[in-house]
Design a protein around this motif. Structure first.
Motif, PDB file in Angstrom:
ATOM      1  N   LEU A 142      77.790  76.715 -19.294  1.00  0.00           N
ATOM      2  CA  LEU A 142      77.190  77.890 -19.614  1.00  0.00           C
ATOM      3  C   LEU A 142      77.300  79.230 -18.681  1.00  0.00           C
ATOM      4  CD1 LEU A 142      73.580  76.081 -20.599  1.00  0.00           C
ATOM      5  CD2 LEU A 142      75.207  77.477 -22.186  1.00  0.00           C
ATOM      6  N   TYR A 143      77.562  78.654 -17.320  1.00  0.00           N
ATOM      7  CA  TYR A 143      77.772  79.685 -16.465  1.00  0.00           C
ATOM      8  C   TYR A 143      79.049  80.400 -16.804  1.00  0.00           C
ATOM      9  CZ  TYR A 143      79.560  81.946 -12.167  1.00  0.00           C
ATOM     10  OH  TYR A 143      80.282  82.825 -11.229  1.00  0.00           O
ATOM     11  N   HIS A 144      80.239  79.624 -17.117  1.00  0.00           N
ATOM     12  CA  HIS A 144      81.584  80.240 -17.597  1.00  0.00           C
ATOM     13  C   HIS A 144      81.182  81.162 -18.835  1.00  0.00           C
ATOM     14  CE1 HIS A 144      83.734  78.793 -14.292  1.00  0.00           C
ATOM     15  NE2 HIS A 144      83.127  77.587 -14.614  1.00  0.00           N
ATOM     16  N   GLU A 150      79.247  90.048 -22.899  1.00  0.00           N
ATOM     17  CA  GLU A 150      79.514  91.471 -23.008  1.00  0.00           C
ATOM     18  C   GLU A 150      79.061  91.995 -21.597  1.00  0.00           C
ATOM     19  OE1 GLU A 150      81.209  94.698 -24.339  1.00  0.00           O
ATOM     20  OE2 GLU A 150      80.956  92.634 -25.594  1.00  0.00           O
ATOM     21  N   ALA A 151      77.911  91.591 -21.135  1.00  0.00           N
ATOM     22  CA  ALA A 151      77.438  92.019 -20.095  1.00  0.00           C
ATOM     23  C   ALA A 151      78.034  91.773 -18.892  1.00  0.00           C
ATOM     24  CB  ALA A 151      75.868  91.414 -19.847  1.00  0.00           C
ATOM     25  N   LEU A 173      68.649  76.952 -22.353  1.00  0.00           N
ATOM     26  CA  LEU A 173      69.894  76.383 -23.227  1.00  0.00           C
ATOM     27  C   LEU A 173      70.442  74.805 -22.506  1.00  0.00           C
ATOM     28  CD1 LEU A 173      72.208  79.331 -23.596  1.00  0.00           C
ATOM     29  CD2 LEU A 173      70.832  78.339 -25.187  1.00  0.00           C
ATOM     30  N   VAL A 174      70.023  74.849 -21.169  1.00  0.00           N
ATOM     31  CA  VAL A 174      70.367  73.453 -20.430  1.00  0.00           C
ATOM     32  C   VAL A 174      69.245  72.707 -21.139  1.00  0.00           C
ATOM     33  CG1 VAL A 174      70.127  72.282 -18.461  1.00  0.00           C
ATOM     34  CG2 VAL A 174      71.398  74.439 -18.405  1.00  0.00           C
ATOM     35  N   ILE A 175      68.059  72.705 -21.191  1.00  0.00           N
ATOM     36  CA  ILE A 175      67.051  71.857 -21.786  1.00  0.00           C
ATOM     37  C   ILE A 175      67.293  71.657 -23.025  1.00  0.00           C
ATOM     38  CG2 ILE A 175      65.069  73.393 -22.190  1.00  0.00           C
ATOM     39  CD1 ILE A 175      64.898  69.901 -20.577  1.00  0.00           C
ATOM     40  N   ALA A 176      67.781  72.527 -23.884  1.00  0.00           N
ATOM     41  CA  ALA A 176      68.133  72.234 -25.318  1.00  0.00           C
ATOM     42  C   ALA A 176      69.241  71.046 -25.396  1.00  0.00           C
ATOM     43  CB  ALA A 176      68.449  73.493 -26.174  1.00  0.00           C
ATOM     44  N   ASP A 187      76.055  82.976 -25.955  1.00  0.00           N
ATOM     45  CA  ASP A 187      75.750  84.465 -26.856  1.00  0.00           C
ATOM     46  C   ASP A 187      75.461  84.178 -28.043  1.00  0.00           C
ATOM     47  OD1 ASP A 187      78.265  83.204 -27.689  1.00  0.00           O
ATOM     48  OD2 ASP A 187      79.434  85.166 -27.379  1.00  0.00           O
ATOM     49  N   GLU A 188      75.222  82.841 -28.411  1.00  0.00           N
ATOM     50  CA  GLU A 188      74.792  82.698 -29.825  1.00  0.00           C
ATOM     51  C   GLU A 188      73.160  82.653 -30.095  1.00  0.00           C
ATOM     52  OE1 GLU A 188      74.679  78.341 -32.746  1.00  0.00           O
ATOM     53  OE2 GLU A 188      75.744  78.331 -30.656  1.00  0.00           O
TER      54      GLU A 188
END
Length: 513
Positions: A142-144, A150-151, A173-176, A187-188
């Motif tokens: 997720l970091y990469h 975009e940001a 997102l990690v816990i998901a 970005d989803e």
């Protein structure tokens, strides 16, 4: 149940403890509805007067006596006394008024006694080394992905007015992924209408502080107020989603449990393992509502507290550039030219110490409540003005002041300073300063997700600090202390958190060019 009259026999039995008279018990909803002041200090007193509340009275315990409404309670800021209380979950149990986290269903956090034992037996095994390896891999990925968004993807310098939006999304997102096997890209943005996943709904629930509002009576949510209506809809939607998912998972697992009791890798998530363990326990397992209650607690606890502490860690490192550079050099010495791996976790203890120190200064669980189930004694140096020992009668309520304990000058030299190296008594990241760190509680009720959170934190912080220098923008004439007071002034609700935290990040490669 909170009282409307003073228990004079309890006051008499606790004579010798400095007294603080108030109108309303600060832990009741009524205290939050009334203006704060001398006679209604509320929960913010723990923060606003942390430097003087106990020291001005030469004590580590204060007896709060509500004159109009609420329970008499001992407020304690002695780290040693807190450990005594937290190490005995049956002598000191949780009072009902702090068990309000069961509105989604009974769960580990909101249970006591034998029910707590049952919840812990089923939920504890879900957190194992395989889970932590998965947390690291998901966090790194997720970091990469974040850097490709975009940001981030253009330029060597970025100013973010609210960096906590990134740490919040990361934690969700990690816990998901690790909790529910729902792997969404950075970005989803799935639509809420389909309720195809709980992420967007959870954001609505947490960002509008539904967790704090649900302790109010149900009639409040029938008022013609749009914010309350949206919160109730989000709550109902999310509860229905979890109910449907648990039912579907139970059916799936009926065909997935192997002869040896194991399950397939796709179900080796927190969600899958809790459901599987409950089924294997038969009638002693968790029922549908209890499973839902625990899943919500994992989502909330795994998201908000980690996200908050990550952004505070980066802010404190920006305010202490010497510490930031020291940790960066350590990261370089461990990694060399390699990518960070889960196997590096233990060697990256100084990164964990930075996270611990931020959590010490800004403890997410800033107040904890307990009730003595029998007459007992607690002892600690400087506990009272004239004694190191206090006799506590049965049914006495005790409020554990984690802010006061975390800034206790006799325990932490230069207690208000950000000094990650104070945790270097142990070089192993998994056990660093275990005897004195209270950020995840301690004793039998220590946070089950502790290593889940620290693995995620060490992974993310290592990647960020390896690649970026972190700064803050000062106003004209502003000091680091002034910026910290202005931008990190906490919001106290169900947990301690900050508002938007602005950070400036510059690629390290730009300095080396």
């Amino acid at each position: 149940m909170p009282q409307f009259r003073i228990d004079h026999s309890l006051v008499q039995s606790l004579r010798g403890v400095p007294v603080y008279y108030i109108l309303v018990d600060p832990l009741t909803p009524l205290a939050n509805l009334l203006p704060n002041g001398r006679w209604n200090p509320g929960v913010y007193q723990a923060w606003n007067e942390s430097a003087t509340l106990y020291t001005s009275r030469n004590t580590n315990v204060i007896l709060y006596i509500p004159l109009l409404y609420g329970d008499i309670a001992l407020h304690c800021a002695s780290p040693d006394a807190l450990r005594t209380v937290l190490n005995d979950a049956f002598l000191f149990t949780k009072p009902r008024k702090v068990l309000g986290l069961d509105f989604m269903g009974p769960n580990l956090v909101a249970s006591t006694g034998e029910q707590w034992r049952r919840h812990r037996k089923i939920t504890a095994p879900t957190f194992d080394n395989q889970t932590y390896m998965n947390v690291w891999e998901v966090t790194a990925g997720l970091y990469h992905q974040m850097l490709e968004s975009e940001a981030w993807k253009t330029g060597d310098q970025h100013y973010f007015p609210a960096f906590n939006t990134f740490t919040t999304r990361l934690a969700l997102l990690v816990i998901a992924a690790c909790g529910f096997n729902m792997h969404l890209r950075w970005d989803e943005s799935p639509t809420r209408e389909s309720l195809s996943n709980p992420i967007d709904t959870t954001i609505i629930i947490v960002s509008t502080s539904l967790l704090e509002k649900m302790v109010l009576p149900n009639w409040v949510f029938r008022l013609p107020i749009e914010g309350l209506r949206r919160m109730k809809i989000a709550f109902d939607d999310f509860q229905k989603f979890l109910d449907d998912e648990v039912s579907a998972k139970k059916l799936e697992l009926k065909n997935d449990v192997h002869f040896d009791g194991s399950i397939s890798d796709s179900n080796k998530t927190v969600f899958g393992r809790v459901v599987a363990a409950s089924q294997q326990e038969g009638t002693k397992g968790l029922d549908q509502r209890e499973i839902i209650g625990n899943l919500f607690i994992f989502l909330f606890a795994g998201h908000e507290t980690t996200a908050h502490t990550l952004v505070v860690t980066l802010a404190m490192l920006a305010l202490n550039p010497g510490e930031q550079e020291r940790v960066y050099q350590h990261i370089k010495s461990v990694l060399g030219d390699s990518e960070p791996k889960f196997d590096d976790y233990g060697a990256l203890a100084p990164v964990l110490h930075c996270f611990y120190e931020a959590l010490r200064l800004y403890p997410a669980a800033f107040l904890m409540g307990r009730v003595a189930t029998a007459d007992t004694m607690i002892s600690a140096s400087g506990l009272l003005p004239s004694s190191d020992t206090l006799a506590i009668p049965k049914n006495t309520e005790i409020v554990l002041d984690m802010i006061g304990a975390s800034r206790h000058e006799e325990t932490y030299a230069n207690a208000t300073a950000y000094l990650p190296r104070r945790w270097e008594s142990s070089s192993d990241a998994a056990t660093a300063a275990i005897d004195s760190f209270l950020g995840f509680s301690t004793g039998p009720r220590v946070c089950l997700g502790k290593k889940f959170a620290t693995v995620e934190a060490v992974c993310f912080l290592t990647h960020v600090l390896r690649d970026w220098k972190v700064f803050v923008k000062f106003e004209k004439g502003e000091t680091a202390e002034g910026w910290q007071k202005r931008m990190l002034n906490p919001i106290l609700g169900a947990t301690l958190k900050t508002g938007d935290v602005p950070l400036l990040l510059t690629r390290r490669s730009a300095f080396e060019a």
